[in-house]
Design an enzyme around this catalytic site. Structure first.
Site, PDB file in Angstrom:
ATOM      1  N   CYS A  35       0.861  -1.172   0.000  1.00 39.12           N
ATOM      2  CA  CYS A  35       0.000   0.000   0.000  1.00 39.12           C
ATOM      3  C   CYS A  35       0.905   1.233   0.000  1.00 39.12           C
ATOM      4  CB  CYS A  35      -0.867  -0.007   1.254  1.00 39.12           C
ATOM      5  SG  CYS A  35       0.137   0.052   2.729  1.00 39.12           S
TER       6      CYS A  35
ATOM      7  N   HIS B 283       6.395  -6.572   7.275  1.00 40.21           N
ATOM      8  CA  HIS B 283       6.303  -7.998   7.590  1.00 40.21           C
ATOM      9  C   HIS B 283       6.673  -8.825   6.380  1.00 40.21           C
ATOM     10  CE1 HIS B 283       3.485  -6.886  10.989  1.00 40.21           C
ATOM     11  NE2 HIS B 283       4.532  -7.453  11.532  1.00 40.21           N
TER      12      HIS B 283
ATOM     13  N   HIS C 208      -0.811  -5.579  18.512  1.00 37.57           N
ATOM     14  CA  HIS C 208      -0.244  -5.060  17.269  1.00 37.57           C
ATOM     15  C   HIS C 208       0.560  -3.779  17.511  1.00 37.57           C
ATOM     16  CE1 HIS C 208       0.027  -3.542  13.172  1.00 37.57           C
ATOM     17  NE2 HIS C 208      -0.250  -4.779  12.776  1.00 37.57           N
TER      18      HIS C 208
ATOM     19  N   GLU D 178       0.994  -1.182  15.779  1.00 37.74           N
ATOM     20  CA  GLU D 178       0.282   0.074  15.450  1.00 37.74           C
ATOM     21  C   GLU D 178      -0.587   0.495  16.630  1.00 37.74           C
ATOM     22  OE1 GLU D 178      -2.066   0.361  11.692  1.00 37.74           O
ATOM     23  OE2 GLU D 178      -3.488   1.444  12.961  1.00 37.74           O
TER      24      GLU D 178
ATOM     25  N   CYS E 140      -8.096   2.343   7.081  1.00 41.54           N
ATOM     26  CA  CYS E 140      -7.500   2.915   5.880  1.00 41.54           C
ATOM     27  C   CYS E 140      -8.213   2.379   4.629  1.00 41.54           C
ATOM     28  CB  CYS E 140      -6.042   2.513   5.890  1.00 41.54           C
ATOM     29  SG  CYS E 140      -5.273   2.649   4.328  1.00 41.54           S
TER      30      CYS E 140
ATOM     31  N   SER F 152       2.169  -5.912   2.716  1.00 38.57           N
ATOM     32  CA  SER F 152       3.636  -5.898   2.761  1.00 38.57           C
ATOM     33  C   SER F 152       4.264  -6.917   1.810  1.00 38.57           C
ATOM     34  CB  SER F 152       4.101  -6.117   4.195  1.00 38.57           C
ATOM     35  OG  SER F 152       3.370  -7.136   4.793  1.00 38.57           O
TER      36      SER F 152
HETATM   37 FE1  SF4 Z   1      -0.870   1.210   4.318  1.00 38.45          FE
HETATM   38 FE2  SF4 Z   1      -1.538   1.223   6.863  1.00 38.45          FE
HETATM   39 FE3  SF4 Z   1      -0.926   3.461   5.617  1.00 38.45          FE
HETATM   40 FE4  SF4 Z   1      -3.143   2.250   5.004  1.00 38.45          FE
HETATM   41  S1  SF4 Z   1      -2.645   3.104   6.976  1.00 38.45           S
HETATM   42  S2  SF4 Z   1      -1.692   3.120   3.551  1.00 38.45           S
HETATM   43  S3  SF4 Z   1      -2.578   0.115   5.229  1.00 38.45           S
HETATM   44  S4  SF4 Z   1       0.431   1.755   6.019  1.00 38.45           S
END
Ligand code: SF4
Length: 288
Positions: free
Chosen positions: A12, A46, A131, A133, A199, A271
């Protein structure tokens, strides 16, 4: 037999940006008079192949706060998942150079939770508690955040009297599950705001994967074994297509296709590098 590759398969925007940032740093250091060591705080993505390639080029992975404490000089690249405020400050205090490749969509969540928690709201993060994040998001809240992953977690959330909540989501969370959990919270009578911070890249990838899997006789999901967004893609595809396989690379693919197979679908997690997707796609196209 037709092979259908999802348009949204693979890197992404945020992951592409983070990986490119590390390669740019490598190039910059090659040209620099005083070369500084490059670190990433956690593996940049990952994907073992990419991490190995970076390692071969001298990039080291800091696995923990302790690892970071031990670094004396150099550049620390923050991956797309982001980090908590405290780690950010530690990098600064140690005099290290911070190159922040936190995805802007994740950064937006940091800004929301920081602002809302300072206002006194209870932050509720819908996501996977382990996670990185989510760990990073928690690290921007001025009071402890609650993480809700399941219906049971949502039902068990005990409201604090007179305290509003602010609900955000891990960017890679399943959209339908997010809505279900928000519904449960609403029924419990919570006041406050809900910000859908899932996202688009994830939503699009999930919707497209579901659509292809619902038509496919065989569905191939490519991605790292530890990648939560790939596991979710696998979950979604398995519900639509009984013959769904999860592979990390072509080496894991053990396909036996019967004559009746009309459509093979392929998708990949955020990823997964393009070359791996291409390899799998051309193998399936050429071998069957
Ligand atoms: Fe990629 Fe996560 Fe950013 Fe969305 S939020 S573009 S999935 S890195």
């Amino acid at each position: 037999m037709e092979v259908k590759l999802a348009k949204s398969a693979g890197f992404c925007f945020g992951v592409k940006r983070a990986v490119e940032t590390v390669y740019e740093q490598i190039e910059e250091q090659k040209a620099a008079d005083k070369k500084l060591p490059i670190y990433t705080y956690g593996p940049i993505i990952h994907n073992e192949q990419v991490v190995k390639d970076l390692e071969d080029k001298g990039v080291r992975v800091l696995e923990s706060r302790e690892d970071l404490e031990a670094v004396r000089e150099g550049i620390v690249v923050i991956r797309s998942h982001g980090i908590g405020k405290e780690i950010c400050e530690l990098i600064g205090k140690k005099g290290l150079i911070c190159v922040d490749a936190t995805c802007p969509f994740v950064k937006r969540i940091h800004n929301i939770v920081e602002k809302e928690s300072v206002r006194g709201r209870q932050i509720v993060i819908i996501g996977n508690p382990g996670h990185p994040e989510v760990e990073g998001i928690k690290g921007w809240c001025s009071s402890p955040a609650v993480v809700v992953e399941s219906e049971k977690d949502a039902e068990n959330l005990v409201p604090e009297k007179d305290r509003e909540i602010c609900v955000v989501s891990q960017t890679t969370f399943n959209y339908n599950k997010f809505q279900d959990l928000v519904e449960i919270l609403k029924k419990s009578g919570y006041n406050g705001s809900v910000v859908n911070t899932i996202c688009n890249a994830t939503e699009e990838r999930q919707t497209e994967a579901k659509e292809i899997a619902s038509q496919a006789d065989v569905m191939i999901v490519i991605g790292g074994a530890h990648s939560s967004n790939t596991r979710k893609l696998y979950e979604i595809c398995s519900r639509e297509c009984a013959q769904t396989c999860f592979i990390q690379s072509l080496a894991d693919l053990n396909l036996e296709l019967s004559e009746s197979v009309r459509l093979v679908g392929i998708t990949a997690g955020a990823s997964t590098p393009n070359n791996i997707i291409e390899e799998v796609q051309s193998y399936v196209r050429n071998e069957f």
